[in-house]
Enzyme design. Structure first.
Site, PDB file in Angstrom:
ATOM      1  N   HIS A  17     113.167   9.449 108.907  1.00  8.32           N
ATOM      2  CA  HIS A  17     114.191   9.755 107.899  1.00  8.32           C
ATOM      3  C   HIS A  17     113.847   9.069 106.570  1.00  8.32           C
ATOM      4  O   HIS A  17     113.912   9.681 105.515  1.00  8.32           O
ATOM      5  CB  HIS A  17     115.562   9.207 108.336  1.00  8.32           C
ATOM      6  CG  HIS A  17     116.185   9.893 109.519  1.00  8.32           C
ATOM      7  ND1 HIS A  17     116.699   9.205 110.589  1.00  8.32           N
ATOM      8  CD2 HIS A  17     116.399  11.199 109.784  1.00  8.32           C
ATOM      9  CE1 HIS A  17     117.214  10.057 111.467  1.00  8.32           C
ATOM     10  NE2 HIS A  17     117.026  11.274 111.015  1.00  8.32           N
ATOM     11  N   LYS A  41     131.182  14.751 117.685  1.00  4.31           N
ATOM     12  CA  LYS A  41     130.038  14.018 118.244  1.00  4.31           C
ATOM     13  C   LYS A  41     130.489  12.618 118.616  1.00  4.31           C
ATOM     14  O   LYS A  41     131.476  12.112 118.097  1.00  4.31           O
ATOM     15  CB  LYS A  41     128.910  13.943 117.205  1.00  4.31           C
ATOM     16  CG  LYS A  41     128.056  15.197 117.157  1.00  4.31           C
ATOM     17  CD  LYS A  41     126.763  14.923 116.411  1.00  4.31           C
ATOM     18  CE  LYS A  41     125.845  16.138 116.422  1.00  4.31           C
ATOM     19  NZ  LYS A  41     124.625  15.910 115.637  1.00  4.31           N
ATOM     20  N   ARG A  90     109.839  18.599 111.639  1.00  3.82           N
ATOM     21  CA  ARG A  90     108.831  17.903 112.441  1.00  3.82           C
ATOM     22  C   ARG A  90     107.917  18.865 113.165  1.00  3.82           C
ATOM     23  O   ARG A  90     106.714  18.669 113.227  1.00  3.82           O
ATOM     24  CB  ARG A  90     109.500  16.996 113.480  1.00  3.82           C
ATOM     25  CG  ARG A  90     110.096  15.742 112.897  1.00  3.82           C
ATOM     26  CD  ARG A  90     111.013  15.072 113.852  1.00  3.82           C
ATOM     27  NE  ARG A  90     112.061  15.987 114.267  1.00  3.82           N
ATOM     28  CZ  ARG A  90     113.108  15.666 115.015  1.00  3.82           C
ATOM     29  NH1 ARG A  90     113.222  14.440 115.450  1.00  3.82           N
ATOM     30  NH2 ARG A  90     114.011  16.554 115.322  1.00  3.82           N
ATOM     31  N   SER A 128     116.083   9.964 116.395  1.00  4.67           N
ATOM     32  CA  SER A 128     117.078   8.903 116.632  1.00  4.67           C
ATOM     33  C   SER A 128     117.329   8.753 118.131  1.00  4.67           C
ATOM     34  O   SER A 128     117.475   7.644 118.647  1.00  4.67           O
ATOM     35  CB  SER A 128     118.402   9.237 115.939  1.00  4.67           C
ATOM     36  OG  SER A 128     118.230   9.289 114.564  1.00  4.67           O
TER      37      SER A 128
HETATM   38  O1  PNS Z   1     120.718  14.719 111.701  1.00  2.00           O
HETATM   39  P1  PNS Z   1     121.286  16.030 112.175  1.00  2.00           P
HETATM   40  O2  PNS Z   1     122.283  15.789 113.290  1.00  2.00           O
HETATM   41  O3  PNS Z   1     120.231  17.029 112.546  1.00  2.00           O
HETATM   42  O4  PNS Z   1     122.104  16.654 110.925  1.00  2.00           O
HETATM   43  C1  PNS Z   1     122.806  17.852 111.052  1.00  2.00           C
HETATM   44  C2  PNS Z   1     123.713  18.081 109.841  1.00  2.00           C
HETATM   45  C3  PNS Z   1     124.591  16.882 109.582  1.00  2.00           C
HETATM   46  C4  PNS Z   1     122.869  18.317 108.600  1.00  2.00           C
HETATM   47  C5  PNS Z   1     124.563  19.355 110.134  1.00  2.00           C
HETATM   48  O5  PNS Z   1     125.151  19.246 111.384  1.00  2.00           O
HETATM   49  C6  PNS Z   1     125.662  19.606 109.111  1.00  2.00           C
HETATM   50  O6  PNS Z   1     125.405  19.857 107.965  1.00  2.00           O
HETATM   51  N1  PNS Z   1     126.922  19.493 109.559  1.00  2.00           N
HETATM   52  C7  PNS Z   1     128.083  19.653 108.685  1.00  2.00           C
HETATM   53  C8  PNS Z   1     128.937  20.849 109.129  1.00  2.00           C
HETATM   54  C9  PNS Z   1     128.375  22.140 108.572  1.00  2.00           C
HETATM   55  O7  PNS Z   1     128.213  22.318 107.385  1.00  2.00           O
HETATM   56  N2  PNS Z   1     128.069  23.038 109.504  1.00  2.00           N
HETATM   57  C10 PNS Z   1     127.529  24.325 109.174  1.00  2.00           C
HETATM   58  C11 PNS Z   1     126.033  24.239 108.982  1.00  2.00           C
HETATM   59  S1  PNS Z   1     125.390  25.737 109.452  1.00  2.00           S
END
Ligand code: PNS
Length: 166
Positions: A17, A41, A90, A128
């Site tokens: 990150h 979560k 990745r 993570s």
């Molecule tokens: O580190 P991660 O868990 O891969 O991050 C995922 C994240 C936080 C970028 C994604 O879950 C997100 O943007 N969530 C916010 C809710 C949202 O906008 N959902 C619709 C996206 S299609």
């Protein structure tokens, strides 16, 4: 001003990150690391803990700020006047999920585009959850997370029977 967001769960932040954040900071005038607070979560670290760890890890990068967000990323990007959402890629396995998310976000916010940065090769396998699983069994995570938060993560996650100090 070119504003970008680096969104994620960061539970916890890894060197992978941090590498993406550092590279984004070279490309954009202002970068906001946005930590998702997701009630669905069950993170290992609270939002405040994650914020604090990231802030320590990015100390010294003057154009980076760290915030929490909840709700839709597309709305948050609009609120921050961000033109770009930065995500690290990745492997091919990341692609489908990332592609779907980028398309949905673009549909909801036409003013923000998702830009993918290819991971640095040494972090290709890093996540993570891998860090948590190693730390949980008392393994050495110093090659995987920023040095300034390594001890804290190990201490928090290591199960007592794997902890030499207990
Ligand atoms: O580190 P991660 O868990 O891969 O991050 C995922 C994240 C936080 C970028 C994604 O879950 C997100 O943007 N969530 C916010 C809710 C949202 O906008 N959902 C619709 C996206 S299609």
């Amino acid at each position: 001003m070119r504003r970008a967001i680096c969104p994620g769960s960061f539970d916890p932040i890894t060197l992978g990150h941090l590498d993406i954040i550092q590279r984004a900071a070279l490309m954009f005038d202002r970068v906001t690391v946005a930590v998702l607070v997701n009630p669905e979560k069950n993170p290992s670290f609270t939002a405040d803990e994650r914020l604090d760890m990231i802030r320590r890890a990015v100390r010294g990068i003057s154009n980076v700020e760290v915030e929490c967000f909840d709700g839709l990323l597309a709305d948050y990007a609009r609120q921050k006047n961000a033109q770009v959402i930065v995500r690290g890629l990745r492997a091919v396995t990341d692609f489908e999920y990332e592609f779907q998310m980028a398309l949905a976000n673009r549909k909801m916010n036409m003013d923000a585009d998702t830009v993918f940065l290819t991971t640095s090769a040494q972090y290709m396998y890093l996540s993570s959850s891998m860090v948590k699983s190693i730390a949980c069994f008392g393994g050495d995570i110093s090659d995987f997370v920023p040095e300034c938060i390594c001890g804290e993560i190990s201490q928090r996650l290591c199960m007592p029977r794997f902890n030499d100090e207990s």
